[in-house]
Motif scaffolding. Structure first.
Motif, mmCIF file in Angstrom:
data_model
loop_
_atom_site.group_PDB
_atom_site.id
_atom_site.type_symbol
_atom_site.label_atom_id
_atom_site.label_comp_id
_atom_site.label_asym_id
_atom_site.label_seq_id
_atom_site.Cartn_x
_atom_site.Cartn_y
_atom_site.Cartn_z
ATOM 1 N N ALA A 217 40.644 31.618 33.418
ATOM 2 C CA ALA A 217 39.838 30.121 33.894
ATOM 3 C C ALA A 217 40.940 29.971 34.022
ATOM 4 N N MET A 218 41.621 29.403 34.174
ATOM 5 C CA MET A 218 43.413 28.870 34.199
ATOM 6 C C MET A 218 44.002 29.454 35.082
ATOM 7 N N LEU A 219 43.660 30.288 34.883
ATOM 8 C CA LEU A 219 44.660 30.937 35.615
ATOM 9 C C LEU A 219 44.357 31.026 37.297
ATOM 10 N N ARG A 220 42.769 31.177 37.159
ATOM 11 C CA ARG A 220 42.456 32.100 38.521
ATOM 12 C C ARG A 220 42.019 29.973 39.259
ATOM 13 N N ARG A 221 42.090 29.213 38.039
ATOM 14 C CA ARG A 221 42.177 27.524 38.984
ATOM 15 C C ARG A 221 42.925 27.286 40.166
ATOM 16 N N ASN A 222 44.328 27.917 39.366
ATOM 17 C CA ASN A 222 45.637 27.747 39.995
ATOM 18 C C ASN A 222 46.129 29.239 40.643
ATOM 19 N N GLN A 223 44.955 29.821 41.219
ATOM 20 C CA GLN A 223 45.393 30.522 42.279
ATOM 21 C C GLN A 223 46.483 31.677 42.056
ATOM 22 N N ILE A 224 46.558 32.223 40.909
ATOM 23 C CA ILE A 224 46.919 33.513 39.944
ATOM 24 C C ILE A 224 46.541 34.641 40.096
ATOM 25 N N VAL A 225 45.199 34.601 40.040
ATOM 26 C CA VAL A 225 44.510 35.905 39.828
ATOM 27 C C VAL A 225 43.779 35.546 40.368
ATOM 28 N N LYS A 226 42.503 36.221 41.149
ATOM 29 C CA LYS A 226 41.741 35.639 41.417
ATOM 30 C C LYS A 226 40.028 36.932 40.722
ATOM 31 N N SER A 227 38.734 37.123 40.123
ATOM 32 C CA SER A 227 37.922 37.165 39.169
ATOM 33 C C SER A 227 37.064 37.970 39.789
ATOM 34 N N VAL A 228 36.574 38.809 40.026
ATOM 35 C CA VAL A 228 35.350 39.377 40.350
ATOM 36 C C VAL A 228 34.247 39.980 39.465
ATOM 37 N N ARG A 229 33.335 39.305 39.466
ATOM 38 C CA ARG A 229 32.653 39.479 38.880
ATOM 39 C C ARG A 229 31.428 40.690 39.177
ATOM 40 N N GLY A 230 30.654 40.601 37.862
ATOM 41 C CA GLY A 230 29.760 41.556 37.575
ATOM 42 C C GLY A 230 30.011 43.206 36.989
ATOM 43 N N PRO A 231 29.472 44.019 37.221
ATOM 44 C CA PRO A 231 29.615 44.978 35.918
ATOM 45 C C PRO A 231 31.413 45.764 37.240
ATOM 46 N N GLY A 232 31.936 46.468 36.379
ATOM 47 C CA GLY A 232 33.348 46.757 36.816
ATOM 48 C C GLY A 232 33.731 45.352 37.808
ATOM 49 N N GLY A 233 33.563 44.611 37.446
ATOM 50 C CA GLY A 233 34.097 43.286 37.380
ATOM 51 C C GLY A 233 35.992 43.676 36.993
ATOM 52 N N GLY A 234 36.295 42.065 36.585
ATOM 53 C CA GLY A 234 37.407 41.474 36.486
ATOM 54 C C GLY A 234 38.253 40.963 37.152
ATOM 55 N N TYR A 235 39.899 40.937 36.805
ATOM 56 C CA TYR A 235 40.509 40.116 37.228
ATOM 57 C C TYR A 235 41.730 41.016 38.368
ATOM 58 N N VAL A 236 42.399 40.854 38.987
ATOM 59 C CA VAL A 236 43.070 41.153 40.058
ATOM 60 C C VAL A 236 44.297 39.580 40.506
ATOM 61 N N LEU A 237 45.263 40.524 40.719
ATOM 62 C CA LEU A 237 46.650 39.407 40.853
ATOM 63 C C LEU A 237 45.880 38.623 42.239
#
Lengths: 150, 150
Positions: free
Chosen positions: A48-68
Motif C-alpha cells: 500500500a505504501m509502495l503504491r502511494r509512492n508510485q513504486i508499484v501499480k495495483s490491479v484489482r480483481g481476479p488475476g490482479g496483483g501488483y506491477v512495477l
DNA sequence: ATCATACCTGAGTATTTTTGTCAATTATTC
DNA sequence: GAATAATTGACAAAAATACTCAGGTATGAT
C-alpha cells in the motif's frame, strides 16, 4: 544504526515482484508472501505504501496483483526504503528539511548531516534492475547445486 | 535508520569533556550533565561504557572525574559510538562478522554490507579533535551574539 | 578515622517503536 | 452474483530504547 525489517522486506519484495513478473501479468501479493515467507497481511501494508509512492501499480480483481510502476532501471533503492520508512536521516532533530534551530550550539550537527547524505547517496546509486540481475545470477549458480531436490 | 540518542549523547558528552578539561584536572560527570542537560545517572552508564572501551580514564574520589584516555586527535567518532551502541551494521543477520549463512539466496546482502562500510568509513574519518575545534569556533561567534545576557 | 565526593554497578521500569494481526470493504473478472 | 484480490483502519503483542533508583566502592581532605 539499524534498518527496519520493514525496509528490508520492501526491498526483497520488490525484487521478488520483478522476478515473478511475466509480461502483462500482475503478481499477487500472495505469491510474493509465499516466496519470501512473509506475512500476507503485513506485506499488504508495505505494498500500500509502495503504491502511494508510485513504486508499484495495483490491479484489482481476479488475476490482479501488483506491477512495477516504472522500469526497474528507473527505481532506486532509496525510493523503496523512503516509501515504507520515514527517514534516512540519522537523528530526529534534523527531520524537517535540515533546520532544527540549534545551529549555533549543535557541534555534532554536521556529522549527522554528512552521514545522512552518505547513506542517501549510496542507496540512491543502486537500482532495482541491478538487484534483479544479481538475483538471476545467483539463482542459476544455486540451481546447479540443488538439482534433483524435489 | 536512526542513531540512538545514546550514541548522540556520547559524542556530545565527549566534546563537552574535552572542552571543560583543564590541564591535570579531571572533569566530573556532574559538570557534563549540567552543560549538556542530561540525566546524571544515565551519563554515568555511558561513561562506564566509554571507560571499558578505553576512550576515557576515570579518577575516583573527591576532585575526581574523567579524562580522555588518549589525545583527541586519536579518538575517532566511530569508536565513541561503538562503545555505547552495539553495531553500525544496518541489518542484524550480518552481525557475526559478515557470515549470515544465507549467502546464496540473499540478494540484498551486498547492499547492506556496502552501506555498513560507508557508514563506518565516514564516522571513522572524523576525530574528536576536529569536533572540538569546530565547537570552539562556534562558541566564539556565538558569544559575540549573546554578550550581556546575564 | 570519618566524611564528603564522585565513580561504579546492576536491577528495574516506563515509554516508544516496531512488527505484526484481524476484520471488514471495495473493485474487478468470470 | 460469486470468487478473487487489493484496500483500509483499528488494534495488539513484542522488542528496543531510554531512562531511574538504590545501593556500593575508591579516594582525598580534615
Amino acid at each position: 544504526m539499524r534498518l527496519s525489517t520493514k525496509a528490508q522486506y520492501a526491498v526483497r519484495a520488490m525484487v521478488s515482484l520483478a522476478l515473478l513478473y511475466e509480461e502483462g501479468k500482475p503478481v499477487s501479493i500472495k505469491d510474493i508472501a509465499k516466496k519470501e515467507d512473509l506475512s500476507l497481511n503485513y506485506l499488504e501494508q508495505l505494498f500500500a505504501m509502495l503504491r502511494r509512492n508510485q513504486i508499484v501499480k495495483s490491479v484489482r480483481g481476479p488475476g490482479g496483483g501488483y506491477v512495477l510502476a516504472r522500469d526497474a532501471c528507473d527505481i532506486r533503492v532509496d525510493e523503496i526504503i523512503d516509501s515504507v520508512e520515514e527517514t534516512l536521516v540519522p537523528v530526529s532533530c534534523m527531520e524537517k528539511n535540515g533546520e532544527c534551530g540549534c545551529f549555533e550550539k549543535c557541534v555534532t550537527r554536521n556529522i549527522w548531516q554528512g552521514l545522512g547524505e552518505r547513506i542517501r547517496n549510496f542507496l540512491a546509486s543502486i537500482t532495482l534492475e541491478e538487484l534483479i540481475q544479481e538475483a538471476r545470477k545467483k539463482m542459476t549458480t544455486h540451481e546447479k547445486l540443488s538439482v534433483g531436490k524435489a
